[in-house]
Design a protein around this motif. Structure first.
Motif, PDB file in Angstrom:
ATOM      1  N   ASP A   1      -5.850 -25.310 -16.112  1.00  0.00           N
ATOM      2  CA  ASP A   1      -6.629 -24.214 -15.523  1.00  0.00           C
ATOM      3  C   ASP A   1      -5.835 -23.413 -14.482  1.00  0.00           C
ATOM      4  O   ASP A   1      -6.111 -22.237 -14.264  1.00  0.00           O
ATOM      5  CB  ASP A   1      -7.895 -24.764 -14.850  1.00  0.00           C
ATOM      6  CG  ASP A   1      -8.859 -25.392 -15.838  1.00  0.00           C
ATOM      7  OD1 ASP A   1      -8.785 -25.058 -17.040  1.00  0.00           O
ATOM      8  OD2 ASP A   1      -9.685 -26.229 -15.401  1.00  0.00           O
ATOM      9  N   GLY A   2      -4.924 -24.078 -13.785  1.00  0.00           N
ATOM     10  CA  GLY A   2      -4.198 -23.422 -12.709  1.00  0.00           C
ATOM     11  C   GLY A   2      -4.860 -23.589 -11.354  1.00  0.00           C
ATOM     12  O   GLY A   2      -4.378 -23.067 -10.347  1.00  0.00           O
ATOM     13  N   TYR A   3      -5.950 -24.320 -11.327  1.00  0.00           N
ATOM     14  CA  TYR A   3      -6.658 -24.613 -10.074  1.00  0.00           C
ATOM     15  C   TYR A   3      -7.480 -25.879 -10.256  1.00  0.00           C
ATOM     16  O   TYR A   3      -7.647 -26.365 -11.381  1.00  0.00           O
ATOM     17  CB  TYR A   3      -7.563 -23.454  -9.654  1.00  0.00           C
ATOM     18  CG  TYR A   3      -8.755 -23.221 -10.576  1.00  0.00           C
ATOM     19  CD1 TYR A   3      -9.982 -23.844 -10.334  1.00  0.00           C
ATOM     20  CD2 TYR A   3      -8.649 -22.381 -11.688  1.00  0.00           C
ATOM     21  CE1 TYR A   3     -11.070 -23.633 -11.179  1.00  0.00           C
ATOM     22  CE2 TYR A   3      -9.729 -22.174 -12.529  1.00  0.00           C
ATOM     23  CZ  TYR A   3     -10.937 -22.798 -12.276  1.00  0.00           C
ATOM     24  OH  TYR A   3     -12.015 -22.601 -13.109  1.00  0.00           O
ATOM     25  N   VAL A   4      -7.964 -26.430  -9.160  1.00  0.00           N
ATOM     26  CA  VAL A   4      -8.809 -27.619  -9.232  1.00  0.00           C
ATOM     27  C   VAL A   4      -9.971 -27.453  -8.264  1.00  0.00           C
ATOM     28  O   VAL A   4      -9.830 -26.812  -7.218  1.00  0.00           O
ATOM     29  CB  VAL A   4      -8.008 -28.903  -8.907  1.00  0.00           C
ATOM     30  CG1 VAL A   4      -7.620 -28.953  -7.436  1.00  0.00           C
ATOM     31  CG2 VAL A   4      -8.790 -30.156  -9.284  1.00  0.00           C
ATOM     32  N   VAL A   5     -11.124 -27.995  -8.628  1.00  0.00           N
ATOM     33  CA  VAL A   5     -12.283 -27.954  -7.743  1.00  0.00           C
ATOM     34  C   VAL A   5     -12.598 -29.367  -7.262  1.00  0.00           C
ATOM     35  O   VAL A   5     -12.248 -30.356  -7.912  1.00  0.00           O
ATOM     36  CB  VAL A   5     -13.529 -27.348  -8.432  1.00  0.00           C
ATOM     37  CG1 VAL A   5     -13.250 -25.925  -8.872  1.00  0.00           C
ATOM     38  CG2 VAL A   5     -13.980 -28.203  -9.605  1.00  0.00           C
ATOM     39  N   GLU A   6     -13.240 -29.425  -6.134  1.00  0.00           N
ATOM     40  CA  GLU A   6     -13.667 -30.702  -5.542  1.00  0.00           C
ATOM     41  C   GLU A   6     -15.036 -30.480  -4.931  1.00  0.00           C
ATOM     42  O   GLU A   6     -15.211 -29.603  -4.093  1.00  0.00           O
ATOM     43  CB  GLU A   6     -12.644 -31.149  -4.491  1.00  0.00           C
ATOM     44  CG  GLU A   6     -13.080 -32.312  -3.633  1.00  0.00           C
ATOM     45  CD  GLU A   6     -13.605 -31.865  -2.282  1.00  0.00           C
ATOM     46  OE1 GLU A   6     -14.808 -32.112  -2.013  1.00  0.00           O
ATOM     47  OE2 GLU A   6     -12.836 -31.268  -1.518  1.00  0.00           O
TER      48      GLU A   6
END
Length: 250
Positions: free
Chosen positions: A186-191
């Protein structure tokens, strides 16, 4: 123990760390008891650290960090060329999303927070510049792990179960590995409330000219703002990370 290890320096480091986490709370006897160092040795160590202004003693004979460490801290942050650019570019991203942005660098299994620019939210974050936080429980930490191999991840987190910060913290290395593979795609990560209940984050990686990850940036916001701003924040944090990735040193 590593070769050429100096035990006195190790003890001094342990003392400074304890004082840093309990400022104006510990006297000589408290430090002696907590660290199991006899009083005469502790006196010599404290006297030396005080003379060097690494620590200082208040009127109640309790210790705090000294001005010399403040100077070291300032010098430490000045060596990062990226900080000035971060301050300028993060402000532009905040105009779009209006949430707090943090900059952090991975050290082994922890993130060291370097800087923060704040949106208008009154929310008080659990992390401040100069603090460390478990990488697996933070978006800004996870995104810097995406280039690790599975073997490297196992070496970094040898325990099967990962330490919990909240009930939502990723439970084990297998699940973390899945998240990292998705984040790399994705090129990013969520938390979502893994580091602190009530807060959600999205982070993107910063690369150097050799295409190596050198840091991460993240938006952090309250849970109630997350559904509306999640995708916007993801887009803007990737744009910010890309701007910070051009010829920066860290």
């Amino acid at each position: 123990m590593p070769k050429y290890w100096v035990p006195a320096l190790e003890r001094a480091n342990i003392i400074i760390d304890l004082i840093a986490n309990h400022p104006s709370q510990l006297r000589l006897i408290d430090l002696s008891n907590k660290l199991e160092i006899n009083k005469s040795s502790m006196y010599s160590l404290l006297n030396t650290l005080e003379t060097l202004e690494w620590i200082q003693k208040d009127k109640s004979e309790k210790y705090t960090l000294g001005p010399a460490l403040g100077s070291f801290s300032s010098a430490y942050f000045r060596q990062f060329d990226i900080l000035e650019t971060f301050s300028m570019e993060a402000a532009k991203a905040i105009e779009v999303v209006d949430e707090h942005i943090q900059l952090g660098k991975l050290y082994d299994a922890e993130v060291f927070y370097l800087a923060r620019e704040e949106g208008s939210s009154p929310a008080r974050l659990v992390t401040d510049p100069g603090m460390r936080f478990p990488a697996h429980a933070s978006a800004i930490g996870k995104i810097q792990l995406i280039d690790h191999t599975y073997e490297e991840l196992i070496e970094l987190f040898p325990e099967k179960d990962l330490p919990k910060q909240t009930k939502n913290t990723v439970a084990d290395v297998e699940e973390l590995w899945k998240q990292l593979k998705q984040a790399k795609e994705d090129g990013y990560v969520v938390e979502e409330q893994e580091g602190s209940i009530g807060f959600c984050c999205v982070a993107a990686p910063i690369y150097n000219k050799d295409n190596q990850i050198i840091a991460g940036v993240s938006f952090t916001m309250l849970e109630n703002n997350w559904p509306e701003k999640k995708q916007l924040a993801a887009n803007e944090i990737m744009k910010l990370a890309k701007k910070l990735s051009t010829n920066q040193t860290l």
